[in-house]
Structures are given as C-alpha cells and as structure tokens.
Scaffold this motif. Structure first.
Motif, PDB file in Angstrom:
ATOM      1  N   UNK A  86       0.828  -1.212   0.000  1.00 48.76           N
ATOM      2  CA  UNK A  86       0.000   0.000   0.000  1.00 48.76           C
ATOM      3  C   UNK A  86       0.858   1.255   0.000  1.00 48.76           C
ATOM      4  N   UNK A  87       1.906   1.271   0.829  1.00 52.03           N
ATOM      5  CA  UNK A  87       2.720   2.482   0.963  1.00 52.03           C
ATOM      6  C   UNK A  87       3.567   2.761  -0.280  1.00 52.03           C
ATOM      7  N   UNK A  88       3.976   1.700  -0.993  1.00 54.52           N
ATOM      8  CA  UNK A  88       4.766   1.908  -2.214  1.00 54.52           C
ATOM      9  C   UNK A  88       3.877   2.077  -3.442  1.00 54.52           C
ATOM     10  N   UNK A  89       2.595   1.704  -3.315  1.00 57.18           N
ATOM     11  CA  UNK A  89       1.718   1.713  -4.480  1.00 57.18           C
ATOM     12  C   UNK A  89       2.027   0.589  -5.446  1.00 57.18           C
ATOM     13  N   UNK A 294       8.762   8.182  -2.026  1.00 60.71           N
ATOM     14  CA  UNK A 294       8.351   8.721  -3.318  1.00 60.71           C
ATOM     15  C   UNK A 294       6.839   8.611  -3.510  1.00 60.71           C
ATOM     16  N   UNK A 295       6.233   7.542  -2.989  1.00 59.09           N
ATOM     17  CA  UNK A 295       4.803   7.309  -3.212  1.00 59.09           C
ATOM     18  C   UNK A 295       3.912   7.917  -2.128  1.00 59.09           C
ATOM     19  N   UNK A 296       4.391   7.907  -0.885  1.00 55.55           N
ATOM     20  CA  UNK A 296       3.529   8.253   0.254  1.00 55.55           C
ATOM     21  C   UNK A 296       4.020   9.456   1.043  1.00 55.55           C
ATOM     22  N   UNK A 297       5.298   9.775   0.935  1.00 52.91           N
ATOM     23  CA  UNK A 297       5.833  10.873   1.731  1.00 52.91           C
ATOM     24  C   UNK A 297       6.119  10.446   3.153  1.00 52.91           C
ATOM     25  N   UNK A 298       5.800  11.318   4.091  1.00 51.04           N
ATOM     26  CA  UNK A 298       6.191  11.079   5.490  1.00 51.04           C
ATOM     27  C   UNK A 298       5.161  10.287   6.282  1.00 51.04           C
TER      28      UNK A 298
END
Length: 416
Positions: A86-89, A294-298
């Motif tokens: 989910x976090x990397x997409x 890169x995908x989700x930020x902080x």
C-alpha cells in the motif's frame, strides 16, 4: 478532586523494580506543576515504566486513508507485506523473511454491530466494557446523518493532516464516564491533567483549529453535545468547559505510532546473517523506504493519540534522561532511561524531536511556547542563555547575507 496514586499507577503494566517504588510523582513548582522522580537507581537502557492510556483514538484522516489499526489499542492490522504494497503503491511488492511479520489475522475480531475491527477478542471486550457500547453506531456506521458521523466529518473539515489530535479522544473520555459504574473515579483521573488559564486555552485551540477557531469551536461543541451529552459531565459541554476539554487534549495528548512494516524491519535487523546476505537485505530495505517516500511521503504509520497519566507528569528537558516509544506495535507506552538516573533525580523526556533539539535556544523556546505554552529552563537552555534571540532560520539567513558576493557562485560551481 485529586486521583490517588493507586489510581495513577493502576495503568502501569511494567516498571523498573516495582511500580510504586521505582518512581513517584511530586509537586515541583507552580510554574512546572508535577514531576516524576526516581526513588531508586535506574540504569541506562532500563525500562522505567510501561503505561497504557486512559483512552486512545486513531486520527480520523489516518483511518480514512486506510491505515488499518485496532480500534482500541491501535495495533497495526495489515501484514508487513500488505503495508509495504500500500505504501509503495506496488501491489506486487514482496518482502523477504515473511515469517518475521508478527500480525495475527486469525485473532482479529470485529464488532458484530458496527463492524469496526480489533486485533483480538481481548481488545474488543476491553473497548465494549469501557466506552464502545455508548459510541457504537450499529447499522448506522455509514449514515452521514448519525450524530457521531456528523461530528467526525466536521472535525475532518477543520483539522487536516498532519494531525495532532482527534475529537474522538474527547468522545471516548465522555463515553468512558457514561459507561462507568464509578463515574467519580474516571472524572478524578481525567482531572489529573494540567490545567491552563483561559487565555492559554484559547492559544491551544487556535493552534489546533486555525484563525476562525471561535466559530469552529462552537460548531463542534453543538455537535459534540448532540451526540454525547452526559449530566455528570455537564460542565464539559458549556462553552468554557468545552474549550478547557479541548485544551486538555491539545496539551496532554501523546502521539502514538504503530507499523507492522517497522516491526518487520526491526526483526530483520536482529537476524544473524552472513555479511553478503546482510548487505543485500539492508540495501533492499533502504530501497523500499525510498520507494515509500516517493509514493507516500512522510505518512508511514497508523497514527493516533492517547492520554497517559504517569507520562504526562514527565516534564520536558532539551537534554532528556529518558525517552518514550511504542515498541509493542500498540498503545503501550514505554519510558526508557537514556542514562543512569539516580534516586531523587527527576525523570525528564523531550517534547522536541532530535532535529528540533539541535536548533538554537531561541528556536526551541519558540516551538515549546507555541505548542506547550512554557519557557524551558533546562540545563542546556540555561547554559545557552547568552545566545542571541534569533531562530535557527534567521541565523542561517544572516550567515548567507554575510557571505561575500562570489560565495554563492562558488557554492553553485562546487555543486556542479
């Protein structure tokens, strides 16, 4: 109406030595209020105490964006690999060593009435017995006209990420008292948290809600009253009482973060591997976090906040001798000694993160004043008392302005 020390320590689930002998709460001064002190030697690296919160709640935007956490203890519910996907997409993201993931989906339970999810039957029961019977919307979980849903939507429309508080923490405080057989005990416990003057309370509410805070606060108060009014807490529902409740949560709420992926990474770090295998695994994890950034930020964790009675007695220092963490991937707060703490010594944590603690005295004071409404007088601040009253950003600007005209050009050429 002060809570007894038995009430305070009843929420500790583990302390260096014995709960009532390793630490004690003392009055420090009118400026600092209470403080927490060691009553025996606590060694560096020892757990000073472990505490569960009176109440805790996940942030509303965090939950809306599918950061799946136990509705009671905030334990992350996704498997580490699902979390990474989910976090990397990247739906096809695969993690090595999947056996290191500690998430037990076979233990998950949901409320049979509103379907909110818990990590275990124990958490489902604990929530039902403390507050969920009052807050359960039943089949109206997705009804936008349900009073609690109206309250939550109003909060989300006012308090955007990055989140620092939740209206549902206040709702669980009220629901806890409504369900309690001994209402006075819970009211005493909630009254332990520090109180502010009316002007200070307004500053805190302004910080949370923005420039139009007075109108927004009244709007929230009316929705809060419609959803949750309780005669035993009638003062909390008045304009002044609601502002005080808001300020209590804004000042004393301790952020909580959980992550199944983080737990998996820590388990990977503990593996005994050949040097080449260690290098490959570390490189994989480094790249994984770059992909997530890169995908989700902080926004990596399931996030929320809780009210911890004993932790709230720990005063701030820019050179703390203890730190807080949530190593069990749930709302249990661990306070760990950063150095040997002698009997009679105050146990201090830092309200600033590592980067903020390295900034100038003036910058640190500015952050503490804006967020916690006090001026720090710790040893580091006293030692830096003669420093100029400029923030770190202003110092950097002055340094840049003081450089010769060709300095910037030199920097640019060096960068190239």
């Amino acid at each position: 109406m002060a809570a007894s020390m038995c009430d305070v320590f009843s929420f500790c689930v583990g302390v260096a030595g014995q709960a009532r002998s390793a630490v004690e709460v003392r009055f420090v001064s009118s400026a600092k209020g209470k403080g927490l002190f060691a009553t025996q030697l606590i060694r560096k690296g020892e757990t000073v105490f472990v505490e569960r919160p009176l109440v805790a709640a996940q942030f509303l935007w965090n939950a809306l964006y599918r950061y799946r956490a136990c509705d009671h203890c905030l334990r992350a519910l996704e498997k580490a690999e699902e979390n990474a996907q989910r976090l990397t997409g990247k739906p096809g993201q695969v993690l090595p060593h999947p056996e290191l993931c500690t998430v037990r989906k076979d233990l998950h339970q949901n409320c049979p009435h509103c379907q909110v999810m818990y990590c275990s039957a124990e958490c489902q029961l604990a929530a039902a017995e403390q507050y969920h019977r009052v807050l359960c919307p039943g089949p109206s979980q997705d009804d936008p006209l349900h009073p609690l849903n109206k309250l939550q939507e109003a909060w989300r429309s006012i308090h955007y990420p990055p989140e620092t508080a939740s209206i549902m923490l206040m709702a669980r405080m009220v629901a806890t008292v409504k369900q309690a057989k001994d209402k006075d005990r819970w009211i005493r416990l909630f009254s332990q948290f520090c109180n502010k003057t009316a002007n200070e309370e307004e500053e805190i509410v302004h910080k949370l809600l923005g420039d139009k805070f007075k109108g927004q606060l009244e709007f929230l108060r009316k929705l809060f009253t419609e959803a949750l009014y309780e005669e035993a807490l009638s003062q909390w529902f008045t304009p002044d009482g609601f502002r005080s409740l808001f300020a209590l949560v804004g000042t004393n709420g301790q952020g909580i973060g959980t992550s199944s992926l983080s737990q998996w990474v820590h388990a990977c770090d503990a593996l005994e591997l050949k040097p080449q295998d260690r290098e490959q695994l570390d490189a994989f994890i480094d790249q994984l976090y770059k992909d997530i950034e890169a995908a989700t930020g902080e926004f990596l964790n399931c996030e929320g906040s809780g009210l911890f009675v004993l932790q709230s007695c720990c005063n701030h220092s820019c050179v703390p001798n203890a730190e807080t963490s949530f190593p069990e991937n749930n709302f249990l707060l661990h306070v760990t000694a950063l150095e040997d703490i002698k009997p009679g010594e105050e146990i201090c944590i830092s309200y600033l993160d590592c980067c903020q603690r390295e900034r100038s005295r003036h910058s640190r004071h500015k952050i503490l004043r804006e967020n916690y409404l006090f001026v720090c007088s710790c040893p580091k601040c006293l030692a830096e008392a003669d420093e100029p009253n400029v923030t770190s950003e202003e110092e950097e600007e002055e340094e840049e302005e003081g450089e010769p005209e060709d300095a910037e050009l030199g920097d640019e050429m060096t960068d190239v």
